[in-house]
Design a protein around this motif. Structure first.
Motif, PDB file in Angstrom:
ATOM      1  N   LYS A  95      -2.519  -0.164   3.864  1.00  0.00           N
ATOM      2  CA  LYS A  95      -2.120   1.475   3.527  1.00  0.00           C
ATOM      3  C   LYS A  95      -1.503   1.165   2.355  1.00  0.00           C
ATOM      4  CE  LYS A  95      -2.892   3.777   8.068  1.00  0.00           C
ATOM      5  NZ  LYS A  95      -2.365   4.340   8.736  1.00  0.00           N
ATOM      6  N   ILE A  96      -0.872   0.043   2.655  1.00  0.00           N
ATOM      7  CA  ILE A  96       0.596   0.188   0.721  1.00  0.00           C
ATOM      8  C   ILE A  96      -0.459  -0.409  -0.310  1.00  0.00           C
ATOM      9  CG2 ILE A  96       2.286  -1.102  -0.192  1.00  0.00           C
ATOM     10  CD1 ILE A  96       3.274  -1.072   3.173  1.00  0.00           C
ATOM     11  N   ASN A  97      -1.687  -1.121  -0.138  1.00  0.00           N
ATOM     12  CA  ASN A  97      -2.107  -1.721  -1.519  1.00  0.00           C
ATOM     13  C   ASN A  97      -3.575  -1.419  -1.155  1.00  0.00           C
ATOM     14  OD1 ASN A  97      -3.152  -3.011  -3.464  1.00  0.00           O
ATOM     15  ND2 ASN A  97      -1.930  -4.547  -3.631  1.00  0.00           N
ATOM     16  N   ASN A  98      -4.041  -0.836  -1.095  1.00  0.00           N
ATOM     17  CA  ASN A  98      -5.658  -0.507  -0.819  1.00  0.00           C
ATOM     18  C   ASN A  98      -6.806  -1.742  -1.352  1.00  0.00           C
ATOM     19  OD1 ASN A  98      -8.014   0.028   1.076  1.00  0.00           O
ATOM     20  ND2 ASN A  98      -8.801   1.402  -1.157  1.00  0.00           N
ATOM     21  N   ASP A  99      -6.352  -2.502  -2.048  1.00  0.00           N
ATOM     22  CA  ASP A  99      -6.522  -3.631  -3.143  1.00  0.00           C
ATOM     23  C   ASP A  99      -6.102  -4.906  -1.860  1.00  0.00           C
ATOM     24  OD1 ASP A  99      -8.401  -2.066  -4.941  1.00  0.00           O
ATOM     25  OD2 ASP A  99      -6.104  -1.797  -5.663  1.00  0.00           O
ATOM     26  N   ALA A 100      -5.211  -5.077  -1.440  1.00  0.00           N
ATOM     27  CA  ALA A 100      -4.265  -5.750  -1.044  1.00  0.00           C
ATOM     28  C   ALA A 100      -5.468  -7.145  -0.600  1.00  0.00           C
ATOM     29  CB  ALA A 100      -3.712  -5.663   0.127  1.00  0.00           C
ATOM     30  N   ASP A 154      -0.002  -2.800   6.717  1.00  0.00           N
ATOM     31  CA  ASP A 154      -0.184  -3.532   4.720  1.00  0.00           C
ATOM     32  C   ASP A 154      -1.666  -2.736   3.846  1.00  0.00           C
ATOM     33  OD1 ASP A 154       1.930  -5.227   5.560  1.00  0.00           O
ATOM     34  OD2 ASP A 154       0.463  -6.698   6.043  1.00  0.00           O
TER      35      ASP A 154
END
Length: 177
Positions: free
Chosen positions: A119-124, A117
Motif C-alpha cells: 500500500k505504501i509502494n505498489n512497485d515494491a 508495504d
C-alpha cells in the motif's frame, strides 16, 4: 483494333474491402492475444503453488528431523523462526502482515511484500501477502491486482494449515485473473 489499358493498382472499393476484411480478422484474433496475459497469470499462480508444495515438504522434513512434526512446535529455517502445527507452517491470524510475509519468504523464495508495504509502494514487489485473521489463512496476490482485491476477488493462492492427512491446504483461484 481496340487497345486494352492495364490497371495499375487497386480501386478505392477494393482497398475498402481489403481494410474491412483485415479489421474483421483482427477483431476475431484480438481476444486470443489478450487471453495470453490471463493465461500467463494463471500459469504463474500454478507454478508458485507447486513451489509452495515443495517448500512445505522441505519444512516438514526439517521439522521431522528436529522432532517438531507433531502438535505445536517451531523451527528456524533460512534464519526465520517458523511456527508449526503438525510439522507445517502454522498460520496465526494475529501475526502482522510483515511477520507472515517473512515466514512465507523463509519457505518459499518469492518476490513479495506485506499488504502494509504494498500500500505504501505498489512497485515494491511482484506479489503481496494478505491474510484472513478469522480463518488463519494466508493469501498471495499479484501486486498489480491491489486495486481490484476484495473478499471475492479470485486471482490468488491461499495457504491454510489444517488438521488433515496433508496438514495443509493450498488452493489456487484464477476466475478473475
Amino acid at each position: 483494333m481496340v487497345s486494352v489499358r492495364r490497371k495499375a493498382g487497386f480501386t478505392f472499393i477494393e482497398l475498402v474491402v481489403v481494410i474491412l476484411v483485415l479489421v474483421l480478422l483482427s477483431l476475431g484474433a484480438a481476444p486470443k492475444f489478450l487471453d495470453f496475459r490471463d493465461n500467463a497469470k494463471i500459469a504463474i499462480l500454478e507454478e508458485i503453488a507447486g513451489a509452495m508444495h515443495n517448500g512445505l515438504a522441505l519444512v516438514h522434513s526439517k521439522a521431522a528431523v528436529e522432532g517438531q512434526d507433531s502438535a505445536v512446535g517451531s523451527i528456524v529455517h533460512a534464519g526465520v523462526t517458523i511456527p508449526l502445527y503438525n510439522g507445517y507452517p502454522s498460520v496465526d491470524g494475529s501475526d502482522t502482515f510483515r511477520q507472515l510475509n517473512t515466514q512465507i519468504q523463509a519457505w518459499l523464495d518469492i518476490d513479495s511484500v506485506s499488504l502494509t508495504d504494498i500500500k505504501i509502494n505498489n512497485d515494491a514487489a511482484a506479489f503481496f501477502v494478505d491474510k484472513s485473521s478469522r480463518n488463519n489463512q494466508i493469501y498471495l496476490f499479484f501486486a498489480e491486482d491491489l486495486a481490484d482485491k476484495k473478499v471475492s476477488f479470485k486471482c490468488h493462492i491461499m495457504y491454510q494449515n489444517i488438521t488433515t492427512e496433508n496438514g495443509y491446504e493450498i488452493s489456487v483461484e484464477t476466475d478473475d485473473c
